[in-house]
Each structure stands twice: as structure tokens, then as C-alpha cells.
Design a protein around this motif. Structure first.
Motif, short mmCIF file in Angstrom:
data_model
loop_
_atom_site.label_atom_id
_atom_site.label_comp_id
_atom_site.label_asym_id
_atom_site.label_seq_id
_atom_site.Cartn_x
_atom_site.Cartn_y
_atom_site.Cartn_z
N LEU A 115 4.34 0.44 -7.36
CA LEU A 115 4.02 1.87 -7.44
C LEU A 115 5.28 2.71 -7.62
O LEU A 115 5.25 3.76 -8.27
N ASP A 116 6.39 2.25 -7.04
CA ASP A 116 7.65 2.99 -7.17
C ASP A 116 8.21 2.94 -8.58
O ASP A 116 8.86 3.89 -9.03
N ALA B 233 0.85 1.52 -12.78
CA ALA B 233 0.26 1.11 -11.52
C ALA B 233 -0.25 2.32 -10.73
O ALA B 233 -1.30 2.25 -10.09
N VAL B 234 0.48 3.42 -10.78
CA VAL B 234 0.04 4.64 -10.10
C VAL B 234 -1.26 5.14 -10.73
O VAL B 234 -2.21 5.52 -10.02
N ALA C 53 -4.81 5.57 -8.89
CA ALA C 53 -5.35 6.92 -8.79
C ALA C 53 -6.72 7.04 -9.43
O ALA C 53 -7.55 7.83 -8.99
N CYS C 54 -6.97 6.26 -10.48
CA CYS C 54 -8.25 6.35 -11.20
C CYS C 54 -9.37 5.57 -10.52
O CYS C 54 -10.54 5.69 -10.92
N ALA D 236 -3.35 8.21 0.68
CA ALA D 236 -2.81 9.51 0.28
C ALA D 236 -2.96 9.74 -1.21
O ALA D 236 -3.22 10.85 -1.66
N LEU D 237 -2.81 8.68 -2.00
CA LEU D 237 -2.90 8.79 -3.45
C LEU D 237 -4.34 8.96 -3.92
O LEU D 237 -4.62 9.75 -4.83
N ASN D 238 -5.28 8.24 -3.27
CA ASN D 238 -6.68 8.26 -3.72
C ASN D 238 -7.60 8.21 -2.50
O ASN D 238 -8.20 7.17 -2.21
#
Length: 346
Positions: A143-144, A149-150, A154-155, A181-183
Motif C-alpha cells: 500500500l505504501d 494496491a490502494v 479502496a474500490c 480507515a481506507l474503506n
């Protein structure tokens, strides 16, 4: 003549080495999934060959459980149209769902756009869910360093955390918190070598009442401006035309930063909730649920993306729709019901 119902399509995504193919191979052993068609990007590389029992015409094969499996060597639309025509002509066994395994570097957005926007496909197929596999050992580093990957995380409608038995508990916990936190609306399922994955990963409706309840009550962590994460907007009922105008202008101006949009909309004069879903610039056709989940009628939207200014988004929403803050309702945490979408930002 009555049109046949659209075939649901699940996108199975995840970064390189996350375990997509291993999960798919295990899922296809379930009897409930024997009427599944699988589309994969490179047939010779996905590790499903041991499940084959007989070749069919061209690059289509029949798996042991009765699933149809074929490769995507060109255009996704062409592959889906070909599969649909083969079923209609009786050249492949009938199937009730399609699973598309994407490449590890793929952004799910274009595949969803193909399904939703193409005038030929949208009558024959419908997007059921995006299932993203995240590697517990390497997930944080991935993810970094990789925007793909993000976007995949997220989707997602559902997140599958693989290799949790190989990673230290503290690492797993930190990755789980980061994904939340992201999704926030996406449930997370742990998967180890000893787990039996649930067939429901590919069969449940992620926009049903149970999911709606989760959207209404999910905690949305506050995100610093500029970070990748989620913003929530809540209100009472809205005028559908004014809401549509706000949403269209929002995506026109900020669509490149919004990776996913999900939510329930309470529409003035409509007794049941309307489900809104979007991936990047594209919004799916609205869906009506049969009833509101416990907690009553209120609008709640979750926007997931990069560099989203929550205060600005809430102010614009309030200005365009004129919607009032939601009233406190039984069964909904007071902190959520009392969160005025605009008052705190004025």
C-alpha cells in the motif's frame, strides 16, 4: 418476450502474490458455485490447470466442479460477449454468475466501467461485487509503494486478508486498522491455509439490507486533509434532482481523486432507500431496497479517495441539496445521528 435477468459479475482483484488464484481455486470447490463462469487474464499462469477435466471449444475449459473457465487474451467486452453467446447457443454449460480475476497490477475501475457503461454488456451482465485480496505479510508495504494496491482496496465491496497465520498479530492488527480507515464500509474476512473460504464471498448481495445496516452504523475514522481515506456525509431526505446535480458536479470536478462512492439516499417522497455506488467517474444505476434497515430513513454517503476535504464536501452538499441533519433514531449510535453534515463546518 421476457428479457433474461442480467448475470452478476464479481471482480476478484488484489496485488501480485496476494493469493487471488489460491482463493478462487478453493471457492470453486464449493457445490454452491458449480454454475460459475471464470474469466482469467492468462490461462496458463493461474494455477487452475489441475482442476480441468475436459477442454471445450477454443480456449474454454470445464472445471471439475462444473465451472466454465476461459482466458482473456484481448478485450474484456469481447470475452464476455463470446461467453454469453456460447451459453445462449448451448456450447458451454449454463452458468448463473461470472467471476473475473484481474491481473495483480490492474485498477478495477476500467473493468467496472466496461460492465456499466457499455450498451451491449449492461443488458446481459451486472456488477455484483469487487472482492480484493490483501496479503497480511506484505500488504502495508504494498500500500505504501503501489497506487494500484490502494485503488484495489479502496474500490472493494469485500476485503479478504490472506496469510494472517504467517504475519505477527501486531502487523495484522495494524493492516486491518489501515484498511478500515481506507474503506470503512467493506467487511474484512481473514483467510489462512486452514480456513474454508465462504462461498458467500461470491454469492451474497453486497448492496442488500445487511450491508445497508453496516453503512449506516460504520465508524468513519477522521482523515487528515491530503491522506487517502474516507469522508462521510449524512443528512435527512433529499430532493433527487438537487442531489443528482450535486453528485454530477462533484464527480466532474473531483472524480480523479474519488476512488469509490457508496451510500444510501433517503429521497423525498420515496419510502424505501436508494443505493448509490460509483467507481471513480462512473456511477452505477441506482437501486431500490425493499425496506430501510433498523435506524430509519436517512441519507448516508461514504466517499473514498485521495486528498478529500471533508469539510468542503459537506458544505457543498448542504448548499446544493438544502438537506437537514438527520434526526436521532433508535438503533443508530447517537454520535452518528447527531453528526450534522454542514453545521460543524460553518
Amino acid at each position: 418476450m421476457t428479457r433474461a435477468p442480467a448475470t452478476p459479475v464479481t471482480l476478484l482483484t488484489g496485488f501480485l502474490g496476494a493469493g487471488k488464484t489460491a482463493l478462487l481455486a478453493r471457492l470453486l470447490r464449493w457445490p454452491d458455485l458449480r454454475d460459475t463462469a471464470v474469466l482469467i487474464n492468462e490461462f496458463g499462469e493461474v494455477g487452475l490447470d489441475h482442476l480441468l477435466v475436459e477442454p471445450l471449444e477454443g480456449e474454454v475449459a470445464l472445471l471439475r466442479g462444473g465451472c466454465v473457465c476461459c482466458s482473456i487474451r484481448g478485450d474484456l467486452k469481447a470475452a464476455l460477449v463470446d461467453l454469453h453467446d456460447r451459453r445462449r447457443c448451448g456450447l458451454v454449460p449454463p452458468f448463473r454468475r461470472v467471476v473475473i480475476e484481474t491481473t495483480g497490477l490492474a485498477d478495477p475501475g476500467p473493468a467496472v466501467a466496461t460492465l456499466v457503461a457499455d450498451p451491449v454488456l449492461r443488458h446481459a451482465f451486472t456488477t455484483a461485487a469487487i472482492v480484493t485480496v490483501v496479503d497480511a505479510v506484505n500488504g502495508a508495504r504494498t500500500l505504501d509503494t503501489h497506487e494500484e494496491a490502494v485503488r484495489q482496496a479502496a474500490c472493494a465491496d469485500r476485503l479478504v486478508l490472506s496469510k494472517t497465520d504467517l504475519a505477527p498479530p501486531a502487523v495484522v492488527a495494524a493492516l486491518r486498522a489501515r484498511l478500515a480507515a481506507l474503506n470503512p464500509p467493506a467487511p474484512v474476512t481473514d483467510l489462512t491455509l486452514d480456513d474454508a473460504p465462504e462461498a458467500a464471498l461470491l454469492t451474497d448481495d453486497p448492496t442488500g439490507t445487511a450491508s445497508a445496516r453496516r453503512w449506516l452504523c460504520a465508524e468513519i475514522p477522521s482523515q487528515p486533509h491530503g491522506a487517502a481515506g474516507a469522508v462521510t456525509i449524512e443528512s435527512g431526505p433529499v430532493d433527487w434532482t438537487r442531489f443528482g446535480l450535486w453528485l454530477g458536479m462533484l464527480l466532474n470536478r473531483h472524480g480523479s481523486r474519488i476512488l469509490r462512492l457508496k451510500g444510501l439516499v433517503a429521497v423525498e417522497g420515496v419510502a424505501t432507500p436508494v443505493v448509490i455506488q460509483g467507481v471513480q467517474h462512473l456511477v452505477h444505476p441506482p437501486r431500490h431496497l425493499a425496506e430501510w434497515p433498523e435506524g430509519g430513513a436517512r441519507t448516508r454517503l461514504v466517499l473514498i479517495g485521495h486528498d478529500l476535504d471533508g469539510a468542503l464536501l459537506r458544505r457543498s452538499y448542504a448548499a446544493f441539496t438544502g438537506a437537514q441533519p438527520p434526526a436521532a433514531s433508535p438503533g443508530v449510535p447517537e454520535a452518528h445521528a447527531a453528526a450534522a453534515p454542514a453545521a460543524a463546518d460553518r
